[in-house]
Design an enzyme around this catalytic site. Structure first.
Site, short mmCIF file in Angstrom:
data_model
loop_
_atom_site.label_atom_id
_atom_site.label_comp_id
_atom_site.label_asym_id
_atom_site.label_seq_id
_atom_site.Cartn_x
_atom_site.Cartn_y
_atom_site.Cartn_z
N ARG A 90 33.85 20.31 -52.64
CA ARG A 90 35.22 19.94 -52.98
C ARG A 90 35.30 19.34 -54.39
O ARG A 90 36.24 19.61 -55.14
CB ARG A 90 35.77 18.96 -51.95
CG ARG A 90 35.26 17.55 -52.10
CD ARG A 90 36.14 16.55 -51.37
NE ARG A 90 36.00 16.66 -49.94
CZ ARG A 90 35.22 15.86 -49.22
NH1 ARG A 90 34.48 14.94 -49.81
NH2 ARG A 90 35.15 15.99 -47.91
N ASP A 91 34.30 18.49 -54.74
CA ASP A 91 34.33 17.86 -56.06
C ASP A 91 34.36 18.91 -57.15
O ASP A 91 35.16 18.84 -58.10
CB ASP A 91 33.09 16.98 -56.25
CG ASP A 91 33.06 15.81 -55.30
OD1 ASP A 91 34.10 15.52 -54.69
OD2 ASP A 91 32.00 15.18 -55.16
N ARG A 121 29.95 15.11 -61.16
CA ARG A 121 29.80 13.68 -60.82
C ARG A 121 28.42 13.36 -60.26
O ARG A 121 28.25 12.40 -59.50
CB ARG A 121 30.88 13.25 -59.83
CG ARG A 121 32.25 13.81 -60.17
CD ARG A 121 33.28 13.51 -59.11
NE ARG A 121 34.34 14.52 -59.14
CZ ARG A 121 35.39 14.50 -58.35
NH1 ARG A 121 35.54 13.53 -57.49
NH2 ARG A 121 36.30 15.45 -58.43
N TRP A 172 38.95 14.84 -47.30
CA TRP A 172 38.66 14.43 -48.69
C TRP A 172 38.11 13.01 -48.75
O TRP A 172 37.28 12.69 -49.59
CB TRP A 172 39.95 14.55 -49.50
CG TRP A 172 39.87 14.10 -50.90
CD1 TRP A 172 39.42 14.80 -51.99
CD2 TRP A 172 40.26 12.81 -51.40
NE1 TRP A 172 39.51 14.03 -53.12
CE2 TRP A 172 40.02 12.81 -52.78
CE3 TRP A 172 40.79 11.67 -50.80
CZ2 TRP A 172 40.30 11.71 -53.59
CZ3 TRP A 172 41.06 10.57 -51.60
CH2 TRP A 172 40.82 10.60 -52.97
N ASP A 203 35.73 10.58 -47.48
CA ASP A 203 34.51 10.55 -46.68
C ASP A 203 34.40 9.30 -45.81
O ASP A 203 33.54 9.24 -44.92
CB ASP A 203 33.29 10.65 -47.59
CG ASP A 203 33.10 12.05 -48.15
OD1 ASP A 203 33.46 13.01 -47.45
OD2 ASP A 203 32.61 12.18 -49.29
N LYS A 244 37.33 0.79 -53.80
CA LYS A 244 36.92 2.10 -53.33
C LYS A 244 37.89 2.61 -52.26
O LYS A 244 39.10 2.48 -52.40
CB LYS A 244 35.45 2.07 -52.86
CG LYS A 244 34.47 1.89 -54.02
CD LYS A 244 33.02 1.89 -53.57
CE LYS A 244 32.53 3.22 -53.07
NZ LYS A 244 32.48 4.26 -54.11
N GLU A 245 37.37 3.19 -51.19
CA GLU A 245 38.25 3.79 -50.20
C GLU A 245 39.06 2.76 -49.40
O GLU A 245 39.97 3.12 -48.68
CB GLU A 245 37.44 4.67 -49.24
CG GLU A 245 37.02 6.01 -49.81
CD GLU A 245 35.72 5.96 -50.59
OE1 GLU A 245 35.27 4.84 -50.94
OE2 GLU A 245 35.14 7.04 -50.86
N ARG A 280 22.03 13.19 -55.98
CA ARG A 280 22.61 14.39 -55.38
C ARG A 280 22.00 15.62 -56.05
O ARG A 280 22.23 15.86 -57.24
CB ARG A 280 24.13 14.39 -55.57
CG ARG A 280 24.79 15.66 -55.04
CD ARG A 280 26.23 15.76 -55.49
NE ARG A 280 27.09 14.86 -54.74
CZ ARG A 280 28.39 14.72 -54.99
NH1 ARG A 280 28.95 15.37 -55.98
NH2 ARG A 280 29.12 13.90 -54.27
#
Length: 643
Positions: free
Chosen positions: A362-363, A346, A493, A495, A638-639, A356
């Site tokens: 984790r991804d 990603r 998980w 963020d 999103k989150e 990045r």
């Protein structure tokens, strides 16, 4: 509104209407060389790292430009168009265009004024450069003379941010040259002959090339302003309008690779040429160009290799259900997308700009699970790589550098690591993802001997895969919060959910519980009786504690802040139902049948939508605690309650 369809026979998505709501993208390449290309030929390329290896420039969130453009000019009347509908954008009443996104390649078919063209973009298997095969055919009844021009816009620095922002530096380290059949772009080219090309301040010469094979170069240009012209864009470059690129090279400023050739075609006649792009020095690029002296034969074989490779991968898992659309997604496109995230973690897209410079721990470990059943040995290699990014005490490096050097890495305990990556601390869940991933690999392959493979840790020491897993469990055991659940550390998980260093996540606690289940199976397989007994006792006590602490009548809570506040209670005015603890209560085996039914019924009733389940509900707005960073997002995205 329908813009295209899935072609299940050829494994392509066919876009028949070019004016899509936004750029619809495909991924080309491998970990060594990546490329994104849209249905308008927009996009960018990079060598290894989307952050520090950027080759082609792309302006995000604007007009899907620049890109990999091929122009055709009718020399009889000066009319011109592009092989993809954009950037020229001819009226679709007279210009017909079809884009076919395939597995590892993208094709543009176009018809205009009796000329048919086909452009095929791909990265050859095992190579670190890209090819644009271009075939043009005269379907009219008169001889036609066409000028074909290929163009791309180079970055002035491999780092995307430096290229876009630090202009006082990057505009003055670049230049272009023309040699034989290709444009050469040099960054820090002034060092080429300096003391034998030694690095200065860690900087050496970087060279890219853009070449033409299968035809003679009639004109060229290496400077963007000269190619486009003042107040012109890629829709109407003066070099294309004039039918001659002028030959100007860049010295400072912005660089392009632009090459033209003139082709005369009798009625029914066709020609095939190829443009080749990459980051190679002069000698290597010259050899690559020689390999494409007869482009049609070479390119068609290379595309067939890609098609065969992907079909072989997909053949390992097939479903047939009453829903053809479901079959299409599972058999081809879900699998294909899983490979894309597996390859680049990603790290690059049209939304994530590629800054990045490494693999999120984790991804990447999660992404491995998506391809284990399709390519188990590729998955095993990536598992080994991620195990080698586990620190000796069991934690995972939050960001694993693309140039990762197992056994010699800095860690979040070191200021140097924090400066280099921007990651100041471990995450609670990173290493826990190793358990289901290793378990799935061994379950799929039966390769239980994998547990005995010895793999180095990131900073020092080495151990078997079994030992790596034991240390991952120990990392959580050594970082417990006040209730005896795994501590939140920097984040779990999610963020955008900061429970605090000593806060406690129910989601991570359920992962932790599941890790015991998996490690018990491995301990039994290895006849590690003493450790097995230890795991059984610890897990039994943990399970009782988690039910007592995390079950809230008809749901599992999300966790506790380090100040002791409970997050995700049924009585909370916002964010009172979270998806992750409900799903992981079931996945982990912690929830008994009644609790599993109650919690998942709640998921269906409160979180399910026609597009899938949202992460939580109601979204944060007025009642967010200090660590609920999701509140910065609009409600429902999103989150903050997105899918």
């Amino acid at each position: 509104m329908q813009y295209g369809y899935f072609d299940n026979e050829n494994l392509e998505y066919v876009i028949t209407r070019p004016d899509t709501p936004g750029p619809w993208a495909n991924y080309l390449g491998s970990p060594e060389y990546g490329a994104l290309i849209s249905n308008h030929a927009g996009g960018y390329s990079f060598a290894k790292s989307g952050a520090n290896g950027r080759i082609l420039r792309y302006v995000f969130n604007r007009f899907d430009e620049p890109g990999r453009y091929i122009y055709l000019r009718d020399n009889a009347d000066g009319d011109y168009w592009s092989a993809s509908w954009q950037p020229v954008g001819k009226d679709t009443e007279s210009y017909k265009s079809v884009c076919r996104h395939g597995t590892g390649y993208t094709v543009f078919d176009a018809d205009y004024k009796g000329i048919h063209s086909e452009a095929v973009y791909y990265v050859p298997d095992g190579m670190s450069y890209e090819v644009w095969m271009f075939r043009v055919r005269n379907d009219s009844d008169a001889e036609r003379e066409l000028t074909i021009t290929g163009s791309c816009e180079f970055t002035n620095h491999g780092n995307y941010e430096q290229d876009q922002v630090n202009l006082q530096y990057t505009m003055f380290i670049t230049r272009t040259l023309f040699a034989e059949n290709r444009i050469r772009q040099q960054i820090n080219g002034n060092l080429a002959d300096y003391k034998g090309n030694v690095a200065v301040s860690d900087k050496g010469v970087t060279e890219r090339f853009f070449g033409l094979a299968g035809a003679e170069v009639s004109s060229c240009c290496g400077e963007r302003d000269a190619f486009l012209g003042n107040y012109h864009t890629y829709r109407n470059p003066v070099g294309v309008i004039n039918g001659d690129l002028g030959g100007r090279m860049a010295y400072n400023g912005n660089c392009v690779g632009a090459l033209s050739t003139v082709l005369s075609l009798k009625p029914g006649e066709s020609r095939t040429i190829a443009f080749v792009l990459g980051e190679k020095d002069y000698e290597e690029s010259g050899q690559i160009m020689k390999n494409y002296a007869s482009p049609e034969e070479v390119c068609e074989k290379e595309v067939e290799v890609l098609k065969s490779m992907w079909r072989e991968r997909f053949s390992h898992f097939k479903v047939k259900t009453p829903c053809p659309e479901f079959d299409t997604m599972i058999n081809t496109w879900n699998a294909y997308n899983c490979f894309m995230t597996f390859t680049w973690s990603r790290a690059a897209s049209f939304f994530y700009c590629g800054l990045r410079n490494g693999y999120g721990y984790r991804d990447t470990v999660q992404d491995i699970q998506g391809v284990i059943h399709l390519s188990p040995e590729e998955a095993a290699d990536k598992i080994r790589f991620m195990l080698s990014a586990q620190v000796h005490h069991g934690g995972g490096l939050p960001l694993v550098k693309f140039n990762h050097n197992a056994g010699h890495e800095d860690t979040p305990e070191d200021d140097s690591y924090v400066r280099a990556t921007g990651h100041p601390a471990y995450r609670a869940d990173d290493a826990l993802w190793l358990f289901p991933t290793v378990y799935k690999y061994i379950s799929e392959t039966g390769n239980i001997a994998f547990l005995d493979e010895v793999i180095p840790f990131a900073n020092r020491d080495e151990g078997s895969v079994y030992e790596h897993l034991k240390r991952a469990l120990d990392f959580s055991l050594n970082h417990l919060g006040p209730h005896g659940m795994p501590a939140g550390l920097y984040a779990d998980w999610n963020d955008c959910l900061r429970l605090g260093k000593n806060g406690e996540s129910a989601f991570v606690a359920f992962q932790f519980y599941y890790a015991f289940t998996i490690l018990r199976e491995f301990a039994a397989e290895k006849k590690d009786a003493e450790y097995l007994k230890y795991l059984e006792e610890k897990q039994e006590a943990l399970g009782k504690k988690l039910i007592e602490l995390c079950w809230d009548g008809d749901r599992f809570i999300r966790g506790y802040t380090e100040d002791g506040e409970t997050i995700g209670k049924g009585t909370d005015p916002e964010a009172n139902m979270w998806l992750n603890p409900q799903s992981w209560g079931v996945i982990s085996g912690l929830a008994d049948p009644e609790k599993a039914r109650l919690s998942m019924d709640n998921v269906y009733e409160k979180l399910n939508t026609e597009y899938g389940a949202v992460l939580m509900d109601p979204p944060y707005h007025l009642h967010a605690f200090d660590g609920a960073l999701a509140v910065i997002f609009n409600a429902g995205v999103k989150e903050n309650g997105g899918e």
